[in-house]
Design a protein around this motif. Sequence first.
Motif, PDB file in Angstrom:
ATOM      1  N   VAL A 188       0.780  -1.157   0.049  1.00 55.86           N
ATOM      2  CA  VAL A 188       0.084  -0.013   0.160  1.00 55.86           C
ATOM      3  C   VAL A 188       0.884   1.225  -0.047  1.00 55.86           C
ATOM      4  O   VAL A 188       0.758   2.348  -0.714  1.00 55.86           O
ATOM      5  CB  VAL A 188      -1.000  -0.100   1.145  1.00 55.86           C
ATOM      6  N   SER A 189       1.949   1.094   0.738  1.00 53.77           N
ATOM      7  CA  SER A 189       2.972   2.380   0.777  1.00 53.77           C
ATOM      8  C   SER A 189       3.640   2.735  -0.571  1.00 53.77           C
ATOM      9  O   SER A 189       3.526   3.910  -0.724  1.00 53.77           O
ATOM     10  CB  SER A 189       3.820   2.238   2.033  1.00 53.77           C
ATOM     11  N   ALA A 190       3.747   1.531  -1.299  1.00 59.01           N
ATOM     12  CA  ALA A 190       4.617   1.579  -2.402  1.00 59.01           C
ATOM     13  C   ALA A 190       3.596   2.229  -3.512  1.00 59.01           C
ATOM     14  O   ALA A 190       4.003   3.121  -4.439  1.00 59.01           O
ATOM     15  CB  ALA A 190       5.374   0.233  -2.730  1.00 59.01           C
ATOM     16  N   VAL A 191       2.548   1.824  -3.545  1.00 63.13           N
ATOM     17  CA  VAL A 191       1.300   2.107  -4.489  1.00 63.13           C
ATOM     18  C   VAL A 191       1.125   3.551  -4.300  1.00 63.13           C
ATOM     19  O   VAL A 191       0.893   4.366  -5.198  1.00 63.13           O
ATOM     20  CB  VAL A 191       0.220   1.290  -4.520  1.00 63.13           C
ATOM     21  N   ASN A 192       0.805   3.776  -3.098  1.00 60.54           N
ATOM     22  CA  ASN A 192       0.494   5.416  -2.623  1.00 60.54           C
ATOM     23  C   ASN A 192       1.378   6.252  -3.129  1.00 60.54           C
ATOM     24  O   ASN A 192       1.317   7.316  -3.511  1.00 60.54           O
ATOM     25  CB  ASN A 192       0.351   5.312  -1.197  1.00 60.54           C
ATOM     26  N   ALA A 193       2.856   6.026  -2.872  1.00 61.36           N
ATOM     27  CA  ALA A 193       3.937   6.870  -3.194  1.00 61.36           C
ATOM     28  C   ALA A 193       4.359   7.101  -4.802  1.00 61.36           C
ATOM     29  O   ALA A 193       4.388   8.012  -5.226  1.00 61.36           O
ATOM     30  CB  ALA A 193       5.358   6.182  -2.916  1.00 61.36           C
ATOM     31  N   VAL A 194       3.893   5.911  -5.299  1.00 65.65           N
ATOM     32  CA  VAL A 194       3.864   5.766  -6.821  1.00 65.65           C
ATOM     33  C   VAL A 194       2.918   6.710  -7.481  1.00 65.65           C
ATOM     34  O   VAL A 194       3.099   7.688  -8.244  1.00 65.65           O
ATOM     35  CB  VAL A 194       3.841   4.499  -7.600  1.00 65.65           C
ATOM     36  N   ILE A 195       1.882   6.718  -7.024  1.00 68.65           N
ATOM     37  CA  ILE A 195       0.512   7.468  -7.597  1.00 68.65           C
ATOM     38  C   ILE A 195       0.947   8.946  -7.229  1.00 68.65           C
ATOM     39  O   ILE A 195       0.615   9.872  -7.903  1.00 68.65           O
ATOM     40  CB  ILE A 195      -0.776   6.903  -6.716  1.00 68.65           C
ATOM     41  N   ARG A 196       1.172   9.177  -5.890  1.00 64.95           N
ATOM     42  CA  ARG A 196       1.479  10.655  -5.576  1.00 64.95           C
ATOM     43  C   ARG A 196       2.651  11.140  -6.482  1.00 64.95           C
ATOM     44  O   ARG A 196       2.193  12.293  -6.770  1.00 64.95           O
ATOM     45  CB  ARG A 196       1.764  10.598  -3.953  1.00 64.95           C
ATOM     46  N   LYS A 197       3.591  10.329  -6.750  1.00 60.78           N
ATOM     47  CA  LYS A 197       4.789  10.933  -7.621  1.00 60.78           C
ATOM     48  C   LYS A 197       4.591  11.147  -8.990  1.00 60.78           C
ATOM     49  O   LYS A 197       4.618  12.033  -9.722  1.00 60.78           O
ATOM     50  CB  LYS A 197       5.927  10.393  -7.451  1.00 60.78           C
ATOM     51  N   VAL A 198       3.528  10.301  -9.354  1.00 64.53           N
ATOM     52  CA  VAL A 198       3.158   9.999 -10.841  1.00 64.53           C
ATOM     53  C   VAL A 198       2.141  10.958 -11.495  1.00 64.53           C
ATOM     54  O   VAL A 198       2.173  11.820 -12.295  1.00 64.53           O
ATOM     55  CB  VAL A 198       3.138   8.812 -11.390  1.00 64.53           C
ATOM     56  N   PHE A 199       0.980  10.937 -10.595  1.00 63.23           N
ATOM     57  CA  PHE A 199      -0.052  11.537 -10.814  1.00 63.23           C
ATOM     58  C   PHE A 199      -0.661  12.630  -9.831  1.00 63.23           C
ATOM     59  O   PHE A 199      -1.647  13.409  -9.963  1.00 63.23           O
ATOM     60  CB  PHE A 199      -1.332  10.499 -10.788  1.00 63.23           C
ATOM     61  N   SER A 200       0.208  12.955  -8.855  1.00 65.51           N
ATOM     62  CA  SER A 200      -0.173  14.012  -8.012  1.00 65.51           C
ATOM     63  C   SER A 200      -1.335  13.918  -7.332  1.00 65.51           C
ATOM     64  O   SER A 200      -1.886  14.706  -6.919  1.00 65.51           O
ATOM     65  CB  SER A 200      -0.027  15.433  -8.533  1.00 65.51           C
ATOM     66  N   TRP A 248      -5.489   6.413   2.522  1.00 65.49           N
ATOM     67  CA  TRP A 248      -4.263   5.489   2.217  1.00 65.49           C
ATOM     68  C   TRP A 248      -3.238   5.612   3.102  1.00 65.49           C
ATOM     69  O   TRP A 248      -2.553   4.576   3.642  1.00 65.49           O
ATOM     70  CB  TRP A 248      -3.851   5.781   0.694  1.00 65.49           C
ATOM     71  N   LEU A 249      -2.962   7.121   3.653  1.00 66.37           N
ATOM     72  CA  LEU A 249      -1.951   6.976   4.634  1.00 66.37           C
ATOM     73  C   LEU A 249      -2.357   6.179   5.953  1.00 66.37           C
ATOM     74  O   LEU A 249      -1.443   5.572   6.549  1.00 66.37           O
ATOM     75  CB  LEU A 249      -1.361   8.415   4.944  1.00 66.37           C
ATOM     76  N   GLU A 250      -3.625   6.494   6.489  1.00 68.81           N
ATOM     77  CA  GLU A 250      -3.814   5.935   7.548  1.00 68.81           C
ATOM     78  C   GLU A 250      -4.222   4.330   7.660  1.00 68.81           C
ATOM     79  O   GLU A 250      -3.907   3.707   8.352  1.00 68.81           O
ATOM     80  CB  GLU A 250      -5.338   6.534   7.944  1.00 68.81           C
ATOM     81  N   LEU A 251      -4.602   4.035   6.250  1.00 69.85           N
ATOM     82  CA  LEU A 251      -4.519   2.616   6.243  1.00 69.85           C
ATOM     83  C   LEU A 251      -3.149   1.579   6.564  1.00 69.85           C
ATOM     84  O   LEU A 251      -3.167   0.666   6.797  1.00 69.85           O
ATOM     85  CB  LEU A 251      -5.150   2.194   4.366  1.00 69.85           C
ATOM     86  N   GLN A 252      -2.126   2.362   6.124  1.00 66.25           N
ATOM     87  CA  GLN A 252      -0.902   1.884   6.286  1.00 66.25           C
ATOM     88  C   GLN A 252      -0.528   1.517   7.893  1.00 66.25           C
ATOM     89  O   GLN A 252      -0.338   0.450   8.230  1.00 66.25           O
ATOM     90  CB  GLN A 252       0.093   2.746   5.769  1.00 66.25           C
TER      91      GLN A 252
END
Length: 204
Positions: free
Chosen positions: A32-44, A50-54
């Motif tokens: 979840v952390s990795a997917v969230n980071a990628v989406i945040r960087k690529v799609f802003s 998602w952060l709280e789910l971690q």
Amino acid sequence: MGGLLALSRGIDRMNTLIGRSVSWLILVAVFVSAVNAVIRKVFSISSNAWLELQWYLYGAAFLLAAAYTLLENEHIRIDILYGYWKRRTQHWIDLIGHVFFLMPFCLVSIWLIWPWLMRSYRGGEMSMNAGGLILWPAKALLLAGFVLLFIQGISEIIKKIAVMRGIIPDPHPDTGHHVPPAIDEEMRLATGFAEDDARGETRK
């Protein structure tokens, strides 16, 4: 004693299943952390949910596996001298610790968490962060963790008494300590254990 040992085995099987199962939540949290980071960087795009789910996932793994950690005798011991005592002395220390510290602490925690959880559940308490998750499941995990730890404490007390009475073999006969070798040797010298060993070798 046979019935109590059967109860202990049942508790151990339950917490072993739960502990091994929830360990996979760490992998899910990493994903979840990795997917969230990628989406945040690529799609802003980001979301507090998602952060709280971690931390929900990590908290679930930590709390629900605490009883399994106690079962496997992998909890951290504060007293670094514990490993130098005779095994029977260690049994007494563990038994006294379970009865007078672990069990009361778990009971008080359960007693305090229950109304706190109920207020959160009835009020539909939500995270203060925008788009955050509902909070009562996280509080329920806290309650479940202490309930499982309390139940495992019952099992450990039963087994400890049975071991001390010679009814069952010691499940952890090689229990030691978590002190690094260098510190270990310093402690032995400081406490006189090394000298005692030397005198013992001389007598031999």
